[in-house]
Design an enzyme around this catalytic site. Structure first.
Site, short mmCIF file in Angstrom:
data_model
loop_
_atom_site.label_atom_id
_atom_site.label_comp_id
_atom_site.label_asym_id
_atom_site.label_seq_id
_atom_site.Cartn_x
_atom_site.Cartn_y
_atom_site.Cartn_z
N GLU A 80 -15.83 62.54 25.76
CA GLU A 80 -14.83 62.19 25.45
C GLU A 80 -14.31 61.99 24.85
O GLU A 80 -13.61 61.94 24.03
CB GLU A 80 -14.19 60.24 26.85
CG GLU A 80 -14.62 60.78 28.24
CD GLU A 80 -16.15 60.26 28.69
OE1 GLU A 80 -16.46 59.20 29.65
OE2 GLU A 80 -16.63 61.00 28.02
N CYS A 106 -16.88 55.45 29.50
CA CYS A 106 -18.22 53.97 29.01
C CYS A 106 -16.28 53.34 28.13
O CYS A 106 -15.70 53.94 27.93
CB CYS A 106 -18.74 54.66 28.74
SG CYS A 106 -18.77 55.19 26.60
#
Length: 162
Positions: A80, A106
């Site tokens: 990401e 996360c």
């Protein structure tokens, strides 16, 4: 049977993750515009120009660090974050986009996604980081399990002729 947009983009995210050389968890991400156009991809891997984990080993594994903890002790950048960083590097706006990712982000990656203007995150597998869920809710970003999107879809019809 033609896949839905969600199936299509999640399938692509799973293909993207095959580029990862992580020894513990391969993750892929695909950023998609409101118009259903792919505007970026990323997978977890080392910084540009540095050795891959499959070449030098995994420090987190060697130290016995559990999944979801101490992400800073890793030579790789998460999928990401790579989507956000490469979009910035090449001048691609992510504002209003959706990201399809093979594992729930996360906290560090969620911060990057939210700051980049991502409004929806569709994830396939769980990741042990509950703070990311709380921050997504506080920021007004939809964090959607992929299984919830496909649960009500009809089963594919058989194409066999009898």
């Amino acid at each position: 049977m033609r896949p839905t947009w969600d199936q299509y983009f999640m399938d692509i995210a799973h293909l993207v993750k095959t580029r990862s050389t992580c020894l513990r968890r391969q993750v892929g991400a695909v950023a998609v515009s409101r118009e259903h156009r792919i505007i970026g991809t990323g997978y977890n891997g080392p910084l540009p120009g540095t050795p891959h984990c499959d070449q030098v080993g995994c420090l987190r594994q060697q130290l016995g660090i559990p999944s979801g903890q101490r992400q800073e002790i890793c030579r790789a950048q998460h999928a990401e974050a790579n989507v956000c960083n490469f979009a910035a590097r090449y001048g691609v706006a992510l504002d209003g986009a959706t990201v399809y990712v093979t594992a729930r982000p996360c906290t560090t990656c969620l911060k990057a996604l939210v700051t980049s203007g991502i409004t929806r995150i569709i994830f396939d597998d769980e990741y042990p980081d509950e703070l990311s869920c709380r921050l997504a809710q506080e920021a007004g970003v939809e964090l959607i399990p992929y299984r919830d999107l496909i649960a009500d879809l009809p089963a594919p019809e058989s194409t066999e002729k009898g």
